[in-house]
Design an enzyme around this catalytic site. Sequence first.
Site, short mmCIF file in Angstrom:
data_model
loop_
_atom_site.label_atom_id
_atom_site.label_comp_id
_atom_site.label_asym_id
_atom_site.label_seq_id
_atom_site.Cartn_x
_atom_site.Cartn_y
_atom_site.Cartn_z
N LYS A 30 -5.59 60.76 44.38
CA LYS A 30 -6.46 61.78 43.79
C LYS A 30 -7.66 62.05 44.69
O LYS A 30 -8.03 63.20 44.95
CB LYS A 30 -6.92 61.33 42.39
N GLN B 280 -9.22 55.88 35.13
CA GLN B 280 -7.78 55.64 35.23
C GLN B 280 -7.30 54.71 34.12
O GLN B 280 -7.92 53.69 33.82
CB GLN B 280 -7.46 55.05 36.62
N ASP C 83 -9.23 64.99 32.00
CA ASP C 83 -8.00 64.40 31.47
C ASP C 83 -7.60 65.02 30.14
O ASP C 83 -6.46 64.86 29.69
CB ASP C 83 -8.21 62.90 31.22
N1 GUN Z 1 -2.70 56.85 33.92
C1 GUN Z 1 -1.50 57.46 34.03
N2 GUN Z 1 -1.62 58.80 33.95
C2 GUN Z 1 -2.94 59.06 33.77
C3 GUN Z 1 -3.69 60.26 33.62
O1 GUN Z 1 -3.16 61.38 33.60
N3 GUN Z 1 -5.04 60.09 33.47
C4 GUN Z 1 -5.63 58.86 33.46
N4 GUN Z 1 -6.96 58.80 33.30
N5 GUN Z 1 -4.95 57.73 33.60
C5 GUN Z 1 -3.61 57.83 33.76
#
Ligand code: GUN
Length: 293
Positions: free
Chosen positions: A52, A96, A119
């Site tokens: 990311k 995350q 998110d």
């Molecule tokens: N862990 C797996 N997918 C995601 C996501 O889309 N956002 C976040 N914050 N954690 C994740």
Amino acid sequence: MPAIIDGKQTAARCLAETAADIAALRVAGVTPGLAVVLIGENPASLAYVRSKDKTCRELGMHSRKIELPADTPQDEVLRLIAELNADPAIHGILVQSPPPPHIDEAAIVRAIDPRKDVDGFHPLNVAALAMEDPSAMVPCTPLGCLELLRAHDIATAGARAVVVGRSLIVGKPMALLLLRKGTDATVTVAHSRTADLAAVCREADILVAALGRPNFLGAGHVREGAVVIDVGINRVDDPSAPRGYRLVGDVDFDAVAPKCRAITPVPGGVGPMTIAMLMGNTVRACRRITGKC
Ligand code: GUN
């Protein structure tokens, strides 16, 4: 043979559009900024967070990658969120998931400014999606799945969709997105306790697998001519692979693909779309917060 739904190609097109949006925002005097917070050292999470951060930089966005030790106390994470909420250079905040067990994830999500919640996990954004409010921040993975269907001209109106999995990250928002006006699918949400899961799945014109179990759905779960979207990204041991593991989806691709009209591969299907949608959500958040472009 089925059509292979190429997530890398669709993600590249979405990222190119987002890069153009970012360039326009920069001309207008703002650089979109994303903060990604990782608590602990889960190897898969570490890889996602780094990816990311890298994508942000490649697109010309401001990126803050914050890696905290696994034993970071809850109040320290909350203090960091308050700092990021107040930081005018940051328009998107992502913590995350999953965090270590001592962290109250719901409390962390509620502490994020809903306008910076890229998110789409904050209760206000969950409600906004359910209410079909166009200002909702929509979770990136289901948004990416929908974009894949659109990009590959897969009609959803009137289609029977079965979503396997009921998580807040994928299953529930996926069901809401498929159901909402304009998409107009007839949606069933199934899960690990669904009776005769295979029969339920076989009703699907569009089957979305998001249960996090490697190769769980086989040929018996799929109707001839169905479209299969595999959200799973599971590491399975493979001593012959360079890293000692390989990635497989929730769907047994080799068994299922011959029955499908179209199917996403793993890797290279939904995965690249999640990051592309995150970049797009950050640009949207930046526009809303700054009022630019
Ligand atoms: N862990 C797996 N997918 C995601 C996501 O889309 N956002 C976040 N914050 N954690 C994740």
